[in-house]
Design a protein around this motif. Sequence first.
Motif, short mmCIF file in Angstrom:
data_model
loop_
_atom_site.label_atom_id
_atom_site.label_comp_id
_atom_site.label_asym_id
_atom_site.label_seq_id
_atom_site.Cartn_x
_atom_site.Cartn_y
_atom_site.Cartn_z
N LYS A 1 5.49 2.06 -15.50
CA LYS A 1 4.84 1.52 -16.70
C LYS A 1 4.73 2.57 -17.79
O LYS A 1 5.06 2.30 -18.97
CB LYS A 1 3.45 0.99 -16.35
N ALA A 2 4.25 3.75 -17.43
CA ALA A 2 4.06 4.81 -18.43
C ALA A 2 5.37 5.27 -19.03
O ALA A 2 5.43 5.67 -20.20
CB ALA A 2 3.33 5.99 -17.78
N ARG A 3 6.46 5.20 -18.27
CA ARG A 3 7.75 5.67 -18.76
C ARG A 3 8.48 4.63 -19.59
O ARG A 3 9.09 4.97 -20.62
CB ARG A 3 8.62 6.06 -17.55
N LEU A 4 8.42 3.37 -19.20
CA LEU A 4 9.26 2.34 -19.81
C LEU A 4 8.55 1.48 -20.86
O LEU A 4 9.15 1.12 -21.88
CB LEU A 4 9.84 1.44 -18.73
N LEU A 5 7.29 1.14 -20.64
CA LEU A 5 6.63 0.20 -21.53
C LEU A 5 6.50 0.71 -22.97
O LEU A 5 6.70 -0.07 -23.92
CB LEU A 5 5.26 -0.20 -20.98
N PRO A 6 6.16 2.00 -23.20
CA PRO A 6 6.11 2.46 -24.60
C PRO A 6 7.46 2.35 -25.31
O PRO A 6 7.52 2.05 -26.52
CB PRO A 6 5.67 3.92 -24.47
N GLU A 7 8.54 2.57 -24.58
CA GLU A 7 9.87 2.45 -25.17
C GLU A 7 10.20 0.99 -25.51
O GLU A 7 10.81 0.69 -26.54
CB GLU A 7 10.93 3.03 -24.23
N ILE A 8 9.79 0.09 -24.62
CA ILE A 8 10.01 -1.34 -24.89
C ILE A 8 9.19 -1.77 -26.11
O ILE A 8 9.70 -2.45 -27.01
CB ILE A 8 9.63 -2.19 -23.66
N ALA A 9 7.93 -1.37 -26.15
CA ALA A 9 7.06 -1.73 -27.28
C ALA A 9 7.57 -1.15 -28.59
O ALA A 9 7.36 -1.73 -29.66
CB ALA A 9 5.63 -1.27 -27.02
N GLY A 10 8.27 -0.03 -28.51
CA GLY A 10 8.80 0.61 -29.72
C GLY A 10 10.14 0.06 -30.15
O GLY A 10 10.69 0.52 -31.16
N GLY A 11 10.70 -0.88 -29.38
CA GLY A 11 12.00 -1.46 -29.73
C GLY A 11 13.15 -0.51 -29.48
O GLY A 11 14.24 -0.68 -30.03
N ARG A 12 12.93 0.46 -28.61
CA ARG A 12 13.95 1.49 -28.37
C ARG A 12 14.58 1.41 -27.00
O ARG A 12 15.42 2.24 -26.65
CB ARG A 12 13.32 2.89 -28.54
N PHE A 13 14.19 0.43 -26.20
CA PHE A 13 14.69 0.34 -24.82
C PHE A 13 15.32 -1.03 -24.62
O PHE A 13 14.72 -2.06 -24.91
CB PHE A 13 13.56 0.54 -23.82
N TYR A 14 16.55 -1.03 -24.09
CA TYR A 14 17.30 -2.27 -23.89
C TYR A 14 17.59 -2.44 -22.41
O TYR A 14 18.04 -1.50 -21.74
CB TYR A 14 18.61 -2.23 -24.69
N SER A 15 17.37 -3.64 -21.94
CA SER A 15 17.55 -3.91 -20.51
C SER A 15 18.37 -5.17 -20.31
O SER A 15 18.43 -6.05 -21.17
CB SER A 15 16.19 -4.09 -19.83
N ALA A 16 19.04 -5.22 -19.17
CA ALA A 16 19.77 -6.41 -18.75
C ALA A 16 19.23 -6.83 -17.38
O ALA A 16 18.58 -6.05 -16.69
CB ALA A 16 21.27 -6.13 -18.68
N ILE A 17 19.54 -8.07 -17.01
CA ILE A 17 19.06 -8.62 -15.74
C ILE A 17 20.26 -8.89 -14.84
O ILE A 17 21.14 -9.68 -15.19
CB ILE A 17 18.27 -9.92 -15.97
N GLY A 18 20.30 -8.25 -13.68
CA GLY A 18 21.39 -8.42 -12.73
C GLY A 18 21.02 -9.38 -11.62
O GLY A 18 20.59 -8.96 -10.54
N MET A 19 21.19 -10.66 -11.88
CA MET A 19 20.90 -11.68 -10.87
C MET A 19 22.17 -12.38 -10.42
O MET A 19 22.55 -12.32 -9.26
CB MET A 19 19.89 -12.71 -11.41
N SER A 20 22.85 -13.09 -11.33
CA SER A 20 23.99 -13.92 -10.97
C SER A 20 25.14 -13.10 -10.39
O SER A 20 25.34 -11.93 -10.76
CB SER A 20 24.50 -14.68 -12.19
N GLU A 21 25.91 -13.75 -9.51
CA GLU A 21 27.09 -13.12 -8.90
C GLU A 21 28.21 -14.15 -8.79
O GLU A 21 27.98 -15.35 -8.94
CB GLU A 21 26.75 -12.59 -7.49
N HIS A 22 29.40 -13.67 -8.52
CA HIS A 22 30.51 -14.58 -8.20
C HIS A 22 30.12 -15.40 -6.96
O HIS A 22 29.77 -14.83 -5.92
CB HIS A 22 31.78 -13.79 -7.90
N GLY A 23 30.15 -16.69 -7.07
CA GLY A 23 29.79 -17.54 -5.94
C GLY A 23 28.30 -17.69 -5.74
O GLY A 23 27.86 -18.35 -4.80
N ALA A 24 27.51 -17.09 -6.62
CA ALA A 24 26.04 -17.20 -6.53
C ALA A 24 25.47 -17.19 -7.93
O ALA A 24 24.67 -16.34 -8.28
CB ALA A 24 25.47 -16.06 -5.69
N GLY A 25 25.89 -18.16 -8.74
CA GLY A 25 25.43 -18.21 -10.11
C GLY A 25 23.96 -18.59 -10.19
O GLY A 25 23.09 -17.74 -10.31
N SER A 26 23.67 -19.86 -10.10
CA SER A 26 22.28 -20.32 -10.14
C SER A 26 21.61 -20.33 -8.78
O SER A 26 20.40 -20.46 -8.69
CB SER A 26 22.23 -21.72 -10.75
N ASP A 27 22.41 -20.21 -7.72
CA ASP A 27 21.86 -20.17 -6.36
C ASP A 27 21.61 -18.72 -5.97
O ASP A 27 22.40 -18.09 -5.27
CB ASP A 27 22.84 -20.83 -5.38
#
Length: 388
Positions: free
Chosen positions: A115-141
């Motif tokens: 929290k202390a490392r990442l949240l200030p950067e997010i609040a400042g608009g300086r940190f970009y993240s992606a979400i790694g969920m979907s996979e080949h053969g496992a899109g919505s499942d």
Amino acid sequence: MSGSFAVLGMHQQELEEVRGRTREFLAADRERFGWRPAVDSWLSRWDPDFSVRLSEAGLLGLTIPAKYGGRGSEHLHRYVVTEELLAQGAPVAAHWVADRQVAPTLLRFGTEEQKARLLPEIAGGRFYSAIGMSEHGAGSDLAAVRTKATRTDGGWVVNGTKVWTSGAHHAHMVVVLARTAPPDPAARHQGFSQFLVPTDAAGVDIGPIELLSGEHHFNEVVLNDVFVPDSGVLGEIGNGWFQVTAELSYERSGPERFLSTMPLLLAVVRWLNSHDPSPAVKAAIGELGARVISLRQLSAGVARALETGESPTNRAALVKDLGTKFERDSVDAVARLLDDIEAESGLPVPAEIAELLREARLHQALFTLRGGTNEVLRGVVARGLGLR
């Protein structure tokens, strides 16, 4: 968007003040920096400088506590700001995922160091993240995810491939869902964990998945023996499914699930106001407006539930299903409307509207797919109602 509805309740005056500040900021920022409204701007318009300016105006990181650099406001405050950003098609993609779902997930499940490392950067608009969920053969499942994390000294070794990973080519980090225990057919949702994986870590390879137009928003992320220290574990090992389910409520219920095409709709309405549309045209516009109002009530209700600490999984899935269907339908409705107007009156479609419609057509097929296909989400709702 204008006005508030009863679901916003006693917050109305305070929320309208936030709405006014947001509109003032957007008008001044657009005049100075010249960005143009865009359909699907939360996916397609990446502008890091805009994200920083939004933060400096006090309109980013609203739900992050002040001790982590945020504003310490409520979900409904962020909801109102989000409405205005989307309605005006502002270039918000850079900070979108981090602010929308990574920040609340960190607040709920993250360690104090994270929290202390990442949240200030997010609040400042300086940190970009992606979400790694979907996979080949496992899109919505997501229960079929095969990316694997294996225990090693001081951390975990992650192997697998993620697809449709929005913004990963710009991101500092991907939040990866991986299996940390062997699959059990009798308990498909057990044995998952989440990891914070820096995109510059050894073994991370990010390749583009381009649209037919050449636009690049999505990516394939290959993880080959990527070491993640114990400090990179998000939440508890084995608790990944519960965490992801909670996280998806933020992803699926927001106004971006029914306002992606709003810049197009508003441009058409403004154009028609300068003419004398027929009763049939007015009725078509009225129908679209009524659907937006209904969806907004549903979505704002989920925001209020999140405010009180609930996990409204079923309602969030319903908002995403109905909202993205509306987005898809609205593109066809506007196209028909413009054809009818041109045929009846001979009025040429303004270039701005034609370009927005072109963008909407390009993104139309994406609306009901991303964030879980609508078919899968209907299964989620059915299970929540005890029908499956």
